[in-house]
Every structure is written in C-alpha cells, then in structure tokens.
Motif scaffolding. Structure first.
Motif, PDB file in Angstrom:
ATOM      1  N   HIS A  16       0.819  -1.311  -0.156  1.00  0.00           N
ATOM      2  CA  HIS A  16       0.073   0.003  -0.047  1.00  0.00           C
ATOM      3  C   HIS A  16       0.954   1.213   0.083  1.00  0.00           C
ATOM      4  CE1 HIS A  16      -2.590   3.184   1.726  1.00  0.00           C
ATOM      5  NE2 HIS A  16      -3.662   2.372   0.962  1.00  0.00           N
ATOM      6  N   LEU A  17       0.467   2.040  -0.890  1.00  0.00           N
ATOM      7  CA  LEU A  17       1.447   3.393  -1.071  1.00  0.00           C
ATOM      8  C   LEU A  17       0.747   4.525  -0.376  1.00  0.00           C
ATOM      9  CD1 LEU A  17       2.879   2.912  -4.614  1.00  0.00           C
ATOM     10  CD2 LEU A  17       4.029   2.523  -2.403  1.00  0.00           C
ATOM     11  N   GLN A  18      -0.631   4.694  -0.901  1.00  0.00           N
ATOM     12  CA  GLN A  18      -1.395   6.147  -0.647  1.00  0.00           C
ATOM     13  C   GLN A  18      -2.760   5.767  -0.527  1.00  0.00           C
ATOM     14  OE1 GLN A  18      -0.767   8.586  -4.048  1.00  0.00           O
ATOM     15  NE2 GLN A  18      -1.682  10.317  -3.153  1.00  0.00           N
ATOM     16  N   THR A  19      -3.579   6.676   0.368  1.00  0.00           N
ATOM     17  CA  THR A  19      -5.114   6.497   0.610  1.00  0.00           C
ATOM     18  C   THR A  19      -5.568   8.027  -0.225  1.00  0.00           C
ATOM     19  OG1 THR A  19      -5.088   5.192   2.167  1.00  0.00           O
ATOM     20  CG2 THR A  19      -6.980   6.477   2.076  1.00  0.00           C
ATOM     21  N   LEU A  20      -6.544   7.778  -1.001  1.00  0.00           N
ATOM     22  CA  LEU A  20      -7.210   8.799  -1.740  1.00  0.00           C
ATOM     23  C   LEU A  20      -8.521   9.081  -1.061  1.00  0.00           C
ATOM     24  CD1 LEU A  20      -6.000   8.333  -5.307  1.00  0.00           C
ATOM     25  CD2 LEU A  20      -4.967  10.078  -3.732  1.00  0.00           C
ATOM     26  N   ASP A  21      -8.959  10.060  -0.391  1.00  0.00           N
ATOM     27  CA  ASP A  21     -10.100  10.112   0.285  1.00  0.00           C
ATOM     28  C   ASP A  21     -11.130  11.179  -0.391  1.00  0.00           C
ATOM     29  OD1 ASP A  21     -12.319  10.267   2.052  1.00  0.00           O
ATOM     30  OD2 ASP A  21     -11.105  10.185   3.668  1.00  0.00           O
TER      31      ASP A  21
END
Length: 447
Positions: free
Chosen positions: A222-227
């Motif tokens: 996992h690299l990044q969360t986009l909310d």
C-alpha cells in the motif's frame, strides 16, 4: 477493436429471493443475422444452491503477453464465475461449443477460506502472471477485504495478494496501470454491512467506503490513500484508461449524503503523485413520496444511484448506469478532465418505469445496471438487477429481469435496439461478458 463482432453473450443469472433454482450462466444470441437473435440459446446450472452469481471474468487477456511474465500459450477460453454469497468459485469452459458451456472445476468455499482468509469473491481480472480475485471480507463477514490469486493454468488458489495493506480495510473493485506498476482499489463495505441490504444508519453515518487506495503492483504494498470525503458513499466500479501510456481512470460513486447526487471521479497522476477529481455530477430528481420506496420517502427525491460504469476500448466514451432514475448516459471523455454528455436513454427507474420500444405499453422496474461494451465500441449491453437484497429495497414491488442492447454512433449518440429485449421469468440477470472479450476484460502492456 478489429476483431470479429461477438455472436454470444454470457450472462450471470441468479435465483430471486424465495426461488428454489440453482443459479446459472446463460448464453444469449447477440448475432443480428441469427434466427434466435436476442434469445437464450444455452445455459449451465451451478451444482449447489444459493451462490448468488454476481461478477465474473475471463481466465486470460492481453496482459498474458507482458514481457515480464509472459504466458503466450494461455487461451481466452474459461470463465471464472464466483458466487458472492456462497464464496464458491466455478471454472467454466466455453469451448468447443459456446452454446454448451461446461463446468470443469469447482473451488469450494472452505479452500478459499483456508488459503486466503477471505470470503465473498467479487471481481475477476486476468493479470500477467495469475488471475486476481477481489473479496469483500473475511470468512466471518468482517474486514478487511482484499485480493487473492488463482494460478492461471490450474486455477489453484495461491493465496492472499497483499504484503503490506497499510490503512486499507474496506474493499470493492481493483484495476491497475501495468506500465506504471500501480494497482488501484476502491471501497464498498464488509459482507455484514451489505448482504441484507443498505443499512440506513451506516449510510447516514458515512460508514460505507469513501476512499481509493494506491498500491505498488509488483511489491504488493500500500502506497497512498485517496479520500473522496465522508459524504461520498460507496466508491465502486473502476475503469482505467486502456492505453498503457495513460495514467488515469474513472470511478463511480453511488450517492452523496449532501444532496443524493451521484458522481464520477477521475484518478490521475500529476508529477509522480496520484490524485482524484470529481468530473461528472448527476443530480437527484424530485419525486412524489407516495411513488418512492420506504427508505426514500422522506427525501422526496430519486437518487441516480450510479452502480456501474464502462469505458470504450479506445478510451473515448464513458458509459454510466443510473439504477435509481433509469437513465443511461454516454460521455465523450477524450479529454478526461472535461467529459461532455453525448447521449442518454431512459428505461425503468424507481418512479419513471420507462418502457422498452419493443413493448411500449409495459412499465419496467429495475434500471440500467451492469454494462458491457463490445470491443469495437458499437454495441452496448446492460441488465437491470443490482444485488438481490438491494433490489428489494429500491423496487419493493418487484424488480423484474431484463437485458437490452444499444447501438452507439461513431461520434456520439446512443439508441436502444428495438429488436433486442430479453426478459426472464426464472432468473435475475446481472453481469454480461462477450464472446472473445469485451471492453472491460483486457489490460495492455503494449501501446
């Protein structure tokens, strides 16, 4: 896109609540020159009761030619068909006669649970080195959901895909950009949050999925969360650009808590960073409360409920299903940041009940749902059932069962094929796959 037109469609068919039928994969004749055009011409019944067939996919696609994991000998021949309620997976051979598909392997739920600690398999994508399967949760119906893999030749369950999942917990769809070594995933809810229908307290509390996740595809991290924001509830179907040089894609959001609108968002790469932007918003439509199902009466409006989207193979046209209002939309997305509406038809809908031109006096329940586009982009097929428990909530008087076809003009515009209207009295129909492949089957390594 230059391949011969499809002659058959394979359609997931589930038994309605209260029915005693085993689910089936139906074969539909889609050859306009055939005497059995728009009719069921074959089926294969599942061996056990209660699968709830939902999404399924091919065993192989163009990504099998990728230089880092080549499988040039695999053939697009088998359909991998999971039951979202049973967690049982069926491998179905469509050759030698596509009218007589045959089950050649059944993976029992206990094997899926033991090897992956996942349940409720949902989406199938063939990748360069294996078949990827999305799963909504664990064997107890809780989270996290995620991805597991099947061997692309033996169909053996290999195991869980994620090595480091970060803060990802809810799961729904996934796709990738092979040329950028990136996988993207979206969120719905755990099985316990969805299997008995929409839970209004969870929805109004913003507890369903509202994020996307960016992953290192090869390292499975996992690299990044986009909310997208708590008010954007249920971030579902994902459609990346097919051109491997393009680092963008579209994702549909079912409903906004702010105004019941639905939306389509663009994920894109900017200076090495991934971001999301809303590029299409579809407003709710006012309605008389007495025409609405119980859960919508107080709102006095019909939400569009965008439950599926699809992108033509040339990345030019995006198609959007509005299960609530009954509208089916076409957008020119040649400039993905500025979609232009180029076509619309209406059929079904919670309050409209728009008829099909073949039976103009017959009001229709259900609405545009699972959509599939032919490889050449000229034909669009869609069905009207969403998910058994959710059908009952939005169409409490009965959702019916139908499949239609649209013709698409080269420069935009869509019209219903007046000769293609397939109704079903025994099953509800859901996802469609096309003989030889379709616009959402393949991912590509070569520009």
């Amino acid at each position: 896109m230059q391949a011969p037109p499809e002659k058959y469609a394979f359609v997931a068919a589930l038994n309605p609540p209260g029915s005693k039928l085993n689910d089936a994969l139906l074969v539909v004749d889609v050859d306009p020159e055939s005497a059995t055009y728009a009719q069921r011409v074959g089926e294969v019944k599942m061996p056990e009761f209660g699968d709830e067939l939902h999404h399924f996919g091919w065993n192989a696609c163009s990504s099998a030619l990728c230089p880092y994991a080549p499988h040039p000998h695999v053939e697009r021949r088998y359909l991998v068909v999971p039951g979202i309620r049973s967690s049982r997976i069926h491998v179905i051979d469509t050759k030698p006669d596509p009218r007589k598909p045959q089950i050649v392997k059944v993976i029992e739920p206990e094997e899926v649970f033991a090897r992956t600690n996942y349940s409720r398999p949902h989406t199938i994508h063939c990748g360069p080195e294996a078949i990827y399967v999305s799963a909504l949760g664990d064997p107890k119906g809780e989270g996290p959901g995620g991805i597991f893999m099947l061997d692309c030749e033996t169909f053996d369950v290999l195991g869980q895909w994620e090595v480091e999942r970060g803060d990802q917990f809810l799961h729904y769809d996934f796709w990738w950009h092979l040329g950028f070594d990136t996988l993207m995933s979206s969120e719905w809810g755990t099985p316990n949050m969805i299997e008995n229908g929409v839970q209004p307290d969870l929805l109004l509390g913003g507890k369903y999925g509202h994020q996307m996740h960016v992953w290192d595809l090869r390292r499975r991290r996992h690299l990044q969360t986009l909310d997208l924001g708590n008010e954007q509830q249920m971030v579902l179907e994902m459609r990346p650009a097919h051109d491997p040089r393009k680092a963008y894609g579209f994702v549909g959001v079912v409903v906004s808590l702010k105004d019941l609108s639905a939306s389509v968002w663009l994920w894109h790469r900017d200076n090495g960073e991934w971001d999301v932007k809303k590029v299409i918003e579809i407003p709710a439509e006012p309605a008389e409360p007495e025409k609405l199902p119980e859960m919508l009466k107080d709102f006095k409006a019909v939400p569009p409920l965008v439950t599926d989207i699809n992108l033509s193979l040339d990345d030019k046209f995006l198609y959007v299903s509005c299960f609530g209002t009954g509208e089916f939309l076409q957008y020119d997305v040649s400039d993905p940041f500025k979609p232009k509406k180029t076509g619309s038809v209406r059929i079904g809908g919670i309050t409209n009940r728009a008829a099909h031109p073949k039976k103009p006096d017959q009001p229709l329940a259900g609405g545009p749902q699972m959509v599939e586009v032919s490889r050449d982009g000229k034909r669009i097929y869609f069905t009207n059932s969403l998910y058994a428990a959710w059908d009952e909530q939005f169409y409490p008087d009965g959702v019916g069962s139908w499949m239609v076809k649209l013709d698409a003009a080269p420069n935009g515009g869509i019209t219903l094929d007046e000769n293609f209207f397939l109704e079903s009295n025994d099953y509800r129909v859901h996802q469609v796959r096309l003989e030889g492949g379709d616009s959402s089957s393949d991912s590509f390594c070569f520009p």
